[in-house]
Motif scaffolding. Structure first.
Motif, mmCIF file in Angstrom:
data_model
loop_
_atom_site.group_PDB
_atom_site.id
_atom_site.type_symbol
_atom_site.label_atom_id
_atom_site.label_comp_id
_atom_site.label_asym_id
_atom_site.label_seq_id
_atom_site.Cartn_x
_atom_site.Cartn_y
_atom_site.Cartn_z
ATOM 1 N N LYS A 245 0.829 -1.203 0.000
ATOM 2 C CA LYS A 245 0.000 0.000 0.000
ATOM 3 C C LYS A 245 0.869 1.262 0.000
ATOM 4 O O LYS A 245 0.514 2.262 -0.621
ATOM 5 C CB LYS A 245 -0.929 -0.003 1.208
ATOM 6 C CG LYS A 245 -2.065 -1.010 1.108
ATOM 7 C CD LYS A 245 -2.984 -0.944 2.324
ATOM 8 C CE LYS A 245 -4.169 -1.880 2.178
ATOM 9 N NZ LYS A 245 -5.037 -1.854 3.376
ATOM 10 N N ILE B 267 1.992 1.969 -3.512
ATOM 11 C CA ILE B 267 0.851 2.497 -4.261
ATOM 12 C C ILE B 267 0.646 3.981 -3.960
ATOM 13 O O ILE B 267 0.549 4.815 -4.863
ATOM 14 C CB ILE B 267 -0.441 1.724 -3.895
ATOM 15 C CG1 ILE B 267 -0.386 0.305 -4.429
ATOM 16 C CG2 ILE B 267 -1.674 2.443 -4.456
ATOM 17 C CD1 ILE B 267 -1.535 -0.565 -3.937
ATOM 18 N N GLN B 268 0.592 4.301 -2.674
ATOM 19 C CA GLN B 268 0.274 5.670 -2.258
ATOM 20 C C GLN B 268 1.361 6.656 -2.666
ATOM 21 O O GLN B 268 1.062 7.760 -3.124
ATOM 22 C CB GLN B 268 0.064 5.691 -0.741
ATOM 23 C CG GLN B 268 -1.185 4.949 -0.294
ATOM 24 C CD GLN B 268 -1.202 4.617 1.188
ATOM 25 O OE1 GLN B 268 -0.243 4.898 1.912
ATOM 26 N NE2 GLN B 268 -2.285 4.028 1.657
ATOM 27 N N LEU C 123 -0.219 4.904 -7.868
ATOM 28 C CA LEU C 123 -0.522 3.750 -8.711
ATOM 29 C C LEU C 123 -1.960 3.284 -8.501
ATOM 30 O O LEU C 123 -2.516 3.431 -7.411
ATOM 31 C CB LEU C 123 0.425 2.588 -8.391
ATOM 32 C CG LEU C 123 1.922 2.871 -8.437
ATOM 33 C CD1 LEU C 123 2.694 1.598 -8.122
ATOM 34 C CD2 LEU C 123 2.346 3.425 -9.788
ATOM 35 N N ALA D 264 -3.857 -0.030 -8.090
ATOM 36 C CA ALA D 264 -3.449 -1.388 -7.728
ATOM 37 C C ALA D 264 -3.815 -2.403 -8.809
ATOM 38 O O ALA D 264 -3.014 -3.280 -9.151
ATOM 39 C CB ALA D 264 -4.082 -1.784 -6.395
ATOM 40 N N THR E 66 -1.419 -2.830 -11.605
ATOM 41 C CA THR E 66 -0.049 -3.070 -11.156
ATOM 42 C C THR E 66 0.213 -4.563 -11.012
ATOM 43 O O THR E 66 -0.563 -5.288 -10.388
ATOM 44 C CB THR E 66 0.201 -2.373 -9.801
ATOM 45 O OG1 THR E 66 -0.075 -0.973 -9.955
ATOM 46 C CG2 THR E 66 1.637 -2.562 -9.356
ATOM 47 N N PHE F 134 -3.167 -6.070 -6.195
ATOM 48 C CA PHE F 134 -2.278 -6.248 -7.345
ATOM 49 C C PHE F 134 -2.611 -7.515 -8.126
ATOM 50 O O PHE F 134 -3.119 -8.496 -7.569
ATOM 51 C CB PHE F 134 -0.824 -6.393 -6.883
ATOM 52 C CG PHE F 134 -0.210 -5.151 -6.304
ATOM 53 C CD1 PHE F 134 -0.866 -3.931 -6.311
ATOM 54 C CD2 PHE F 134 1.051 -5.209 -5.727
ATOM 55 C CE1 PHE F 134 -0.280 -2.805 -5.770
ATOM 56 C CE2 PHE F 134 1.638 -4.085 -5.176
ATOM 57 C CZ PHE F 134 0.976 -2.883 -5.200
#
Length: 211
Positions: free
Chosen positions: A158, A161-162, A166, A168, A171, A189
């Motif tokens: 996470k 991502i943050q 991104l 998820a 990805t 993901f």
């Protein structure tokens, strides 16, 4: 793989070859008993998790090895050599493959690592490839000892991502450890298990229509 825009790579046995058995033998030779319980690919003593999340220092890690070996006279060099014995190296053309992937996707590195291994890897990359680190191969690199988190905890995924904005579901996470894919899936993901030798990375990516 559907609608992939970002790829996050593990390092060990995806890019950089490692051999857990070599480390098991080396640690056993230091005097550590029940080595399969103490250190293996899927299970290990909490000493290693603590070191990978920087909960303990290099000196505290070495003290833990001395305690496990019941040998207070082990030198730092002996411990480091045994611990680094699992680090084999990067097969030829892997870096070129990663640069090809970077032309098509946003790419990142996410590795459970520790200070002793990281220092060795940096020295190896400079010696063998004239590279100061892995930063030229990815948009950003993440190492557990800098994040105070390790895979497979969902929080580490996470955070990537943050920090990078991104999505998820767009990805892909590639790792050789099935247990690490669990956390990535929980984060949303798409995942791939790297089930071939790192030297086959390019053919693996082509097989899965990533390259």
């Amino acid at each position: 793989m559907q609608n992939i825009k970002n790829i996050i790579f593990d390092y060990g046995n995806v890019i950089f070859e490692i051999n857990f058995k070599k480390a098991q033998v080396a640690l056993a030779q230091l005097g550590i008993a029940n080595i399969e319980d103490f250190f293996a690919h899927k299970t290990h003593n909490t000493l290693f998790d603590d070191f990978e999340t920087a909960s303990i220092s290099e000196d505290e890690f070495r003290a833990g090895i001395r305690a496990a070996a019941e040998n207070p006279n082990l030198t730092d060099a002996e411990i480091d050599a045994a611990w680094n014995s699992l680090l084999i190296g990067v097969p030829p053309t892997i870096h070129d493959t990663l640069l090809k992937v970077r032309e098509k996707y946003r790419t990142f590195l996410l590795s459970n690592n520790n200070v002793i291994h990281y220092k060795y890897i940096i020295s190896y990359l400079d010696r063998e490839f004239g590279m100061p680190d892995n930063s030229s191969l990815f948009e950003k690199t993440y190492y557990s000892q800098d994040m105070f988190l390790r895979k497979p905890h969902v929080e580490i995924f996470k955070k990537v991502i943050q920090e990078n904005g991104l999505v998820a579901e767009e990805t892909l996470f590639i790792d050789d450890s099935p247990q690490h894919l669990v956390g990535a899936k929980q984060a949303g993901f798409q995942t791939l298990l790297m089930d071939v030798h790192p030297r086959e990375l390019e053919s693996f990516l082509k097989k899965h229509q990533i390259l």
